[in-house]
Enzyme design. Sequence first.
Site, PDB file in Angstrom:
ATOM      1  N   ASN A 161      -3.856  56.643  17.700  1.00 35.36           N
ATOM      2  CA  ASN A 161      -3.130  55.390  17.541  1.00 35.36           C
ATOM      3  C   ASN A 161      -2.791  54.804  18.914  1.00 35.36           C
ATOM      4  O   ASN A 161      -2.499  55.532  19.872  1.00 35.36           O
ATOM      5  CB  ASN A 161      -1.886  55.545  16.665  1.00 35.36           C
ATOM      6  CG  ASN A 161      -0.971  56.678  17.047  1.00 35.36           C
ATOM      7  OD1 ASN A 161      -1.389  57.686  17.610  1.00 35.36           O
ATOM      8  ND2 ASN A 161       0.302  56.523  16.738  1.00 35.36           N
ATOM      9  N   GLU A 215      -0.325  51.973  20.274  1.00 36.93           N
ATOM     10  CA  GLU A 215       0.782  51.074  19.921  1.00 36.93           C
ATOM     11  C   GLU A 215       0.913  49.943  20.947  1.00 36.93           C
ATOM     12  O   GLU A 215       0.296  49.974  22.016  1.00 36.93           O
ATOM     13  CB  GLU A 215       2.084  51.881  19.817  1.00 36.93           C
ATOM     14  CG  GLU A 215       1.992  52.922  18.718  1.00 36.93           C
ATOM     15  CD  GLU A 215       3.303  53.600  18.400  1.00 36.93           C
ATOM     16  OE1 GLU A 215       4.250  53.543  19.208  1.00 36.93           O
ATOM     17  OE2 GLU A 215       3.371  54.211  17.304  1.00 36.93           O
ATOM     18  N   CYS A 273      -4.170  51.799  14.283  1.00 38.32           N
ATOM     19  CA  CYS A 273      -4.132  53.183  13.807  1.00 38.32           C
ATOM     20  C   CYS A 273      -5.308  53.990  14.364  1.00 38.32           C
ATOM     21  O   CYS A 273      -6.382  53.456  14.663  1.00 38.32           O
ATOM     22  CB  CYS A 273      -4.218  53.233  12.286  1.00 38.32           C
ATOM     23  SG  CYS A 273      -2.817  52.533  11.419  1.00 38.32           S
ATOM     24  N   GLU A 332      -7.331  55.983  12.834  1.00 41.98           N
ATOM     25  CA  GLU A 332      -8.542  55.942  12.003  1.00 41.98           C
ATOM     26  C   GLU A 332      -9.394  54.723  12.351  1.00 41.98           C
ATOM     27  O   GLU A 332     -10.620  54.809  12.456  1.00 41.98           O
ATOM     28  CB  GLU A 332      -8.170  55.880  10.515  1.00 41.98           C
ATOM     29  CG  GLU A 332      -7.395  57.083  10.016  1.00 41.98           C
ATOM     30  CD  GLU A 332      -5.881  56.918  10.133  1.00 41.98           C
ATOM     31  OE1 GLU A 332      -5.406  56.310  11.128  1.00 41.98           O
ATOM     32  OE2 GLU A 332      -5.174  57.394   9.246  1.00 41.98           O
TER      33      GLU A 332
END
Length: 137
Positions: free
Chosen positions: A42, A44, A53, A55
């Site tokens: 991830n 941010e 994210c 994924e």
Amino acid sequence: MDWDTLIAEAGRARERAYAPYSGYRVGSALQTEDGSVFSGCNVENRSFGATVCAERVAIGSAVATGAERISAVVVITESRPPASPCGLCLQVLTEFGNPDLPILLVNTDGERLERRLADLHPHPFEMPVQGLGRFSQ
Ligand code: THU
């Protein structure tokens, strides 16, 4: 499926997570049909909605290298029980994986839960237009 390789890759990616706002680190690794492995963490942002994210970082990496369809996914978090991917990531996975795509949810205690994409996201958004894009079915 060589889950141990994917778990190790996901764990390494998790260590590189950029998560100064939530403190919640996520790692993901996926395998494509030709056997290649891609990982993501991830990332941010201080504008919280700009966060990506783990994924979707892994999926983007795979697609950017011309990857074929996704055949397995691992997600590792510290959650107990191991966390499922968020709804956005599940929807994105439906673009590149079949409903029976195996998704292994793992946590840092070593717990493992194996799910299928259709278990976690049984009714993805579908468009009534077929044949667009290199991954269309
Ligand atoms: N996160 C992921 O990386 N994957 C998910 O499927 C859900 C949430 C991240 C986003 C954010 O950096 C942190 O977890 C807390 O939401």
